[in-house]
Design an enzyme around this catalytic site. Sequence first.
Site, PDB file in Angstrom:
ATOM      1  N   GLY A 163      68.717 -14.555  34.457  1.00  0.00           N
ATOM      2  CA  GLY A 163      69.663 -13.493  34.817  1.00  0.00           C
ATOM      3  C   GLY A 163      71.049 -14.039  35.142  1.00  0.00           C
TER       4      GLY A 163
ATOM      5  CD  GLU B 146      68.420 -16.607  40.774  1.00  0.00           C
ATOM      6  OE1 GLU B 146      68.118 -15.435  40.552  1.00  0.00           O
ATOM      7  OE2 GLU B 146      68.247 -17.514  39.942  1.00  0.00           O
TER       8      GLU B 146
HETATM    9  C1  5RP Z   1      67.837 -14.743  37.595  1.00  0.00           C
HETATM   10  C2  5RP Z   1      66.495 -15.344  37.681  1.00  0.00           C
HETATM   11  C3  5RP Z   1      65.339 -14.408  37.741  1.00  0.00           C
HETATM   12  O1  5RP Z   1      64.617 -14.666  38.894  1.00  0.00           O
HETATM   13  C4  5RP Z   1      64.493 -14.636  36.533  1.00  0.00           C
HETATM   14  O2  5RP Z   1      65.307 -14.439  35.376  1.00  0.00           O
HETATM   15  C5  5RP Z   1      63.297 -13.678  36.498  1.00  0.00           C
HETATM   16  O3  5RP Z   1      63.733 -12.387  36.255  1.00  0.00           O
HETATM   17  P1  5RP Z   1      62.701 -11.185  36.108  1.00  0.00           P
HETATM   18  O4  5RP Z   1      62.099 -10.951  37.436  1.00  0.00           O
HETATM   19  O5  5RP Z   1      63.566 -10.029  35.633  1.00  0.00           O
HETATM   20  O6  5RP Z   1      61.704 -11.573  35.065  1.00  0.00           O
HETATM   21  O7  5RP Z   1      66.313 -16.530  37.740  1.00  0.00           O
HETATM   22  O8  5RP Z   1      68.848 -15.716  37.468  1.00  0.00           O
END
Ligand code: 5RP
Length: 250
Positions: free
Chosen positions: A111, A117
Site C-alpha cells: 500500500g 509502518e
Molecule cells: C501497506 C501494507 C499493508 O499492510 C499490506 O499491503 C497488506 O494490505 P492488505 O491488508 O490490504 O492486504 O504494507 O503498505
Amino acid sequence: MNGPLNISKNTDKAYQAKYDAAIQALTYIDNNMRVGLGTGSTANIFIDLLGDKVKTENLNIHCVATSDESAKRALAVGLSLLPDAYTDYLDIAIDGADEFDNQLRLIKGGGGALLREKIIAQATKNFIVIADDSKYVDTLGAFPLPVECVYYELKMIFKNLEVIFNRYADSSAPEFIPEFRKKRKNDINTDNNNVFLTNLGHSIIDLDLKTITDPENLAYDLQNIAGIVEHGLFLKEANIILTDNRVLNK
Ligand code: 5RP
C-alpha cells in the site's frame, strides 16, 4: 511496472479471514493504551472495529496512524490521534502484511506506507500482524519487494539497485525493470509522470525477485544504497501474527 494491487484472491473468504484476525487483535487492546494503526484493507477492518470498541467501552485510547488514509479513517470512526512527532513510544501496533513466513518475517509496503509502518513497528513494544492465510509463504519474494527511494537522481539509484537485483533475484525472476511504481486507482499523490508518491513524498520501486533466500543480507545491502529510504522486509519487527484463527509467536 505497476505496483502490486491489494486485491484478494477470494474476496469473501479473504474478507472473513481478515475480519477474524482483526477481531482477535482487539483482544490485545486495553484501556489507556497508545496504539499504532496500520495501512491497508486488513488494517482498515481493525480501525473500524477499534472505533466501535472505544465508543462502546468508553476507553481512553490514543492512536498514531501509518498513513494519511488510515488517519482519516481513524478520525471518521471517532478515534483520537496523537500529533505527529510528539509520541515516543506505543504500547501496541496492529498492521497487515503482504507476505509472512514461519519465522514471522514479512514483506510489507504493497500500500506504499512501508516507511511509516516500519517506524511505528519499531517504536512499539508489541507489533501484531493480522493477515489472511493466503499471505503465508514458505519463502518470501513472490510478492514484489517494495523499496522506497528519494525522488532524486533516479537513474543513479536504479543502477545500484540493478546490481542488488542481479545478486539476489531467483533464476525464475524477470529482468530488472528500472521503473517506479505508477499511480493506482485510489492513490492520491503522484508526480507529473503518474509516478506514485508516498505520503512522505518518496517513490517506490517493486523488485520482483520471485524468491528471497537470504532476506537478511538483502536488507543489509539495500540499506547501504544512498537514496533508499526504506525497504519492505520486516525481519525482526513482528512478535505475533494472527491468521486463520491461529496465533504465531516468536
Ligand atoms: C501497506 C501494507 C499493508 O499492510 C499490506 O499491503 C497488506 O494490505 P492488505 O491488508 O490490504 O492486504 O504494507 O503498505
